[in-house]
Design a protein around this motif. Structure first.
Motif, PDB file in Angstrom:
ATOM      1  N   SER A  10      34.848  21.279  45.852  1.00 55.01           N
ATOM      2  CA  SER A  10      33.743  20.454  46.364  1.00 55.01           C
ATOM      3  C   SER A  10      32.960  21.198  47.440  1.00 55.01           C
ATOM      4  O   SER A  10      31.721  21.155  47.472  1.00 55.01           O
ATOM      5  CB  SER A  10      34.278  19.139  46.938  1.00 55.01           C
ATOM      6  N   THR A  11      33.683  21.888  48.320  1.00 58.00           N
ATOM      7  CA  THR A  11      33.014  22.614  49.407  1.00 58.00           C
ATOM      8  C   THR A  11      32.232  23.803  48.879  1.00 58.00           C
ATOM      9  O   THR A  11      31.108  24.059  49.332  1.00 58.00           O
ATOM     10  CB  THR A  11      34.035  23.080  50.459  1.00 58.00           C
ATOM     11  N   PHE A  12      32.806  24.543  47.942  1.00 58.68           N
ATOM     12  CA  PHE A  12      32.079  25.667  47.346  1.00 58.68           C
ATOM     13  C   PHE A  12      30.797  25.186  46.670  1.00 58.68           C
ATOM     14  O   PHE A  12      29.746  25.830  46.770  1.00 58.68           O
ATOM     15  CB  PHE A  12      32.951  26.419  46.331  1.00 58.68           C
ATOM     16  N   GLU A  13      30.872  24.047  45.984  1.00 58.01           N
ATOM     17  CA  GLU A  13      29.685  23.517  45.309  1.00 58.01           C
ATOM     18  C   GLU A  13      28.629  23.091  46.330  1.00 58.01           C
ATOM     19  O   GLU A  13      27.432  23.308  46.130  1.00 58.01           O
ATOM     20  CB  GLU A  13      30.050  22.342  44.411  1.00 58.01           C
ATOM     21  N   ASN A  58      32.894  23.764  40.000  1.00 59.41           N
ATOM     22  CA  ASN A  58      34.275  24.114  39.623  1.00 59.41           C
ATOM     23  C   ASN A  58      34.735  25.490  40.103  1.00 59.41           C
ATOM     24  O   ASN A  58      35.674  26.073  39.550  1.00 59.41           O
ATOM     25  CB  ASN A  58      34.471  24.011  38.105  1.00 59.41           C
ATOM     26  N   CYS A  59      34.096  25.998  41.142  1.00 59.00           N
ATOM     27  CA  CYS A  59      34.478  27.312  41.698  1.00 59.00           C
ATOM     28  C   CYS A  59      35.664  27.149  42.641  1.00 59.00           C
ATOM     29  O   CYS A  59      35.630  26.337  43.570  1.00 59.00           O
ATOM     30  CB  CYS A  59      33.293  27.926  42.431  1.00 59.00           C
ATOM     31  N   CYS A  60      36.720  27.948  42.419  1.00 57.36           N
ATOM     32  CA  CYS A  60      37.978  27.803  43.159  1.00 57.36           C
ATOM     33  C   CYS A  60      38.201  28.859  44.238  1.00 57.36           C
ATOM     34  O   CYS A  60      39.185  28.790  44.976  1.00 57.36           O
ATOM     35  CB  CYS A  60      39.156  27.856  42.183  1.00 57.36           C
ATOM     36  N   ILE A  66      37.055  31.821  39.594  1.00 55.90           N
ATOM     37  CA  ILE A  66      36.719  32.409  40.886  1.00 55.90           C
ATOM     38  C   ILE A  66      35.528  33.340  40.670  1.00 55.90           C
ATOM     39  O   ILE A  66      35.181  33.661  39.531  1.00 55.90           O
ATOM     40  CB  ILE A  66      37.905  33.185  41.501  1.00 55.90           C
ATOM     41  N   VAL A  67      34.894  33.771  41.758  1.00 62.20           N
ATOM     42  CA  VAL A  67      33.746  34.666  41.638  1.00 62.20           C
ATOM     43  C   VAL A  67      34.091  36.027  42.233  1.00 62.20           C
ATOM     44  O   VAL A  67      34.883  36.135  43.174  1.00 62.20           O
ATOM     45  CB  VAL A  67      32.503  34.081  42.333  1.00 62.20           C
ATOM     46  N   GLY A  68      33.502  37.062  41.653  1.00 56.45           N
ATOM     47  CA  GLY A  68      33.727  38.422  42.128  1.00 56.45           C
ATOM     48  C   GLY A  68      32.463  39.240  42.025  1.00 56.45           C
ATOM     49  O   GLY A  68      31.475  38.811  41.420  1.00 56.45           O
ATOM     50  N   GLY A  69      32.485  40.429  42.618  1.00 58.77           N
ATOM     51  CA  GLY A  69      31.332  41.323  42.590  1.00 58.77           C
ATOM     52  C   GLY A  69      31.272  42.137  41.312  1.00 58.77           C
ATOM     53  O   GLY A  69      32.087  41.976  40.402  1.00 58.77           O
ATOM     54  N   PRO A  95      35.622  42.860  36.328  1.00 57.62           N
ATOM     55  CA  PRO A  95      35.215  42.535  34.954  1.00 57.62           C
ATOM     56  C   PRO A  95      34.836  41.063  34.827  1.00 57.62           C
ATOM     57  O   PRO A  95      35.326  40.223  35.588  1.00 57.62           O
ATOM     58  CB  PRO A  95      36.473  42.851  34.135  1.00 57.62           C
ATOM     59  N   LEU A  96      33.965  40.753  33.874  1.00 53.14           N
ATOM     60  CA  LEU A  96      33.618  39.369  33.570  1.00 53.14           C
ATOM     61  C   LEU A  96      34.691  38.805  32.643  1.00 53.14           C
ATOM     62  O   LEU A  96      34.885  39.302  31.533  1.00 53.14           O
ATOM     63  CB  LEU A  96      32.242  39.295  32.898  1.00 53.14           C
ATOM     64  N   LEU A  97      35.398  37.782  33.099  1.00 49.09           N
ATOM     65  CA  LEU A  97      36.508  37.197  32.351  1.00 49.09           C
ATOM     66  C   LEU A  97      36.316  35.679  32.245  1.00 49.09           C
ATOM     67  O   LEU A  97      35.475  35.116  32.954  1.00 49.09           O
ATOM     68  CB  LEU A  97      37.833  37.506  33.061  1.00 49.09           C
ATOM     69  N   PRO A  98      37.082  35.005  31.395  1.00 55.87           N
ATOM     70  CA  PRO A  98      36.937  33.538  31.303  1.00 55.87           C
ATOM     71  C   PRO A  98      37.136  32.830  32.640  1.00 55.87           C
ATOM     72  O   PRO A  98      36.534  31.788  32.881  1.00 55.87           O
ATOM     73  CB  PRO A  98      38.034  33.152  30.294  1.00 55.87           C
ATOM     74  N   TRP A  99      37.985  33.382  33.512  1.00 51.36           N
ATOM     75  CA  TRP A  99      38.299  32.757  34.801  1.00 51.36           C
ATOM     76  C   TRP A  99      37.752  33.535  36.004  1.00 51.36           C
ATOM     77  O   TRP A  99      38.023  33.192  37.153  1.00 51.36           O
ATOM     78  CB  TRP A  99      39.811  32.599  34.957  1.00 51.36           C
ATOM     79  N   LEU A 100      36.962  34.585  35.739  1.00 55.74           N
ATOM     80  CA  LEU A 100      36.373  35.404  36.803  1.00 55.74           C
ATOM     81  C   LEU A 100      34.903  35.657  36.466  1.00 55.74           C
ATOM     82  O   LEU A 100      34.592  36.419  35.545  1.00 55.74           O
ATOM     83  CB  LEU A 100      37.137  36.718  36.947  1.00 55.74           C
ATOM     84  N   ILE A 101      34.010  35.015  37.202  1.00 55.19           N
ATOM     85  CA  ILE A 101      32.584  35.114  36.917  1.00 55.19           C
ATOM     86  C   ILE A 101      31.935  36.133  37.858  1.00 55.19           C
ATOM     87  O   ILE A 101      32.092  36.065  39.087  1.00 55.19           O
ATOM     88  CB  ILE A 101      31.896  33.732  37.069  1.00 55.19           C
TER      89      ILE A 101
END
Length: 412
Positions: A173-176, A183-185, A276-279, A283-289
């Motif tokens: 909720s806070t990330f949004e 849905n970012c964790c 989760i998000v990364g730089g 790599p771009l993965l189902p759980w890493l955007i």
């Protein structure tokens, strides 16, 4: 030539008795010179002595009261210090002191041991320099710091763990609210801890792209810049994408044991899973955007990149605070034991989290760098998972639909 005379039996007995008496006298003289203290009692005297001796090093132009001075030297308030002492007290008094005696012949209290260890981790100064500020020797600083690290690894581990579903809902909720991402964790990043190594231990694996010998630290952080997961111990010369794959976090996510919570339905009724998000180095993965990297990006893609950067800033700031607050990680380490260094890094991460959990903060005069790896050029991963691409596209569409909906409401 006549052989030497053998001593009489009575003479040999007398000689043995005299030796035993001399041994007892030596033992007695050693124990008498040490003033024992009750380590279960709270020692406040150490701070008065330390402050009197070291307050002048803060500079004549700066006005520090004792509370500010305490936080400057040890990175934490006195209240947080007392909490940390309570965590490690039993461990620090359960083992023999093994020569932990200061120049006054007194055994070191738990408070003074914790202060020595914190000062070593906070300042990154040499053990000789830290010892001089407390009136103890280099070997004592080394021994005390390591005992503290071992105790913290065990007693403070509850300050660094993956959140339960209720806590994760708060994080999402806070990330949004901060970045607009649904849905970012959390956010992921990595940094280098630079060191020198003996010639026999040097290898291309430990030599990174800036020709430094270094060890990687990777961390996933929440919206408060708390570490939720870390991995360290791996050579700084490996690509970040490989570091990720070597981590337990990667294996848990790939097996569906982590980031497996509530699925969010987009405005177009498409699923957006937890991620989760990364730089760009990840790599771009189902759980890493990660961000879009094409040259000619459309406006919706550019807007998503900005949101990803806003969310990822939590990880960048967390590592800047970690290395700025606990300078032992930002200075070049002189030939550290590579088996012990991961424990030092972990405890610094635990201390970082404890500051946040206790409602504490770093002293404003603690200088933080703009970026924790400012001397390193960013890497770029070309790996794109098809499901990850679809998830990123779904997020982009959802955000655009929300934007149009909001503009329509505003127009009306």
């Amino acid at each position: 030539m006549a052989p030497d005379k053998k001593p009489k039996k009575d003479d040999s007995k007398k000689f043995k008795k005299m030796k035993n008496k001399n041994k007892k006298k030596k033992k007695k003289s050693k124990t008498v010179s040490t003033v024992p203290i009750d380590n279960r009692a709270i020692d406040s005297e150490w701070w008065d002595v330390f402050w009197h001796k070291n307050s002048t090093t803060l500079g004549s132009n700066e006005l520090y009261d004792e509370e500010d001075g305490f936080k400057y030297f040890f990175r934490i308030s006195k209240k947080t210090f007392e909490y940390i002492c309570s965590l490690v007290r039993e461990d620090l008094i359960s083992r023999p002191p093994s020569g932990l005696i200061n120049i006054e012949g007194r055994l070191l209290s738990v408070e003074k041991q914790v202060a020595i260890a914190l000062r070593r981790l906070a300042s990154g100064e040499s053990q000789v320099s830290v010892g001089a500020s407390f009136g103890v020797g280099q070997s004592t600083v080394s021994q005390v710091t390591w005992r503290f690290i071992e105790a913290m690894e065990e007693r403070a581990k509850h300050h660094l763990k993956w959140p339960d579903s209720n806590k994760m809902d708060e994080i999402k909720s806070t990330f949004e609210a901060l970045s607009g991402l649904p849905n970012c964790c959390g956010a992921i990043d990595a940094t280098h801890v630079i060191m020198t190594l003996p010639a026999v231990e040097t290898s291309d694996d430990w030599c990174d792209q800036e020709n430094n010998y270094s060890m990687f630290v990777q961390g996933v952080v929440d919206n408060k810049m708390r570490f939720l997961d870390i991995v360290t111990g791996w050579p700084g010369g490996m690509p970040i994408s490989r570091l990720l794959k070597c981590s337990g976090f990667y294996k848990l996510c790939e097996s569906g044991e982590r980031l497996n919570g509530k699925v969010r339905m987009s405005s177009k009724e498409e699923e957006i899973r937890e991620y989760i998000v990364g730089g760009a180095s990840y790599p771009l993965l189902p759980w890493l955007i990660t961000p879009y990297e094409d040259n000619d990006l459309e406006i919706p893609m550019l807007e998503l990149n900005q949101m990803l950067e806003a969310a990822r800033a939590a990880a960048v700031k967390a590592f800047s605070q970690l290395k700025g607050g606990w300078r032992i990680l930002s200075k070049v380490m002189w030939r550290p034991d590579k088996r012990k260094l991961p424990s030092i890094i972990l405890v610094c991460c635990l201390l970082h989290n404890i500051i946040i959990d206790c409602g504490d903060s770093l002293h404003p005069d603690v200088v933080l760098s703009g970026h924790h790896d400012s001397d390193y050029l960013g890497q770029s991963s070309k790996h794109v998972d098809p499901i990850g691409r679809t998830t990123r596209e779904n997020i982009t569409k959802h955000l655009q639909h929300c934007k149009k909906k909001a503009s329509c409401v505003h127009t009306v």
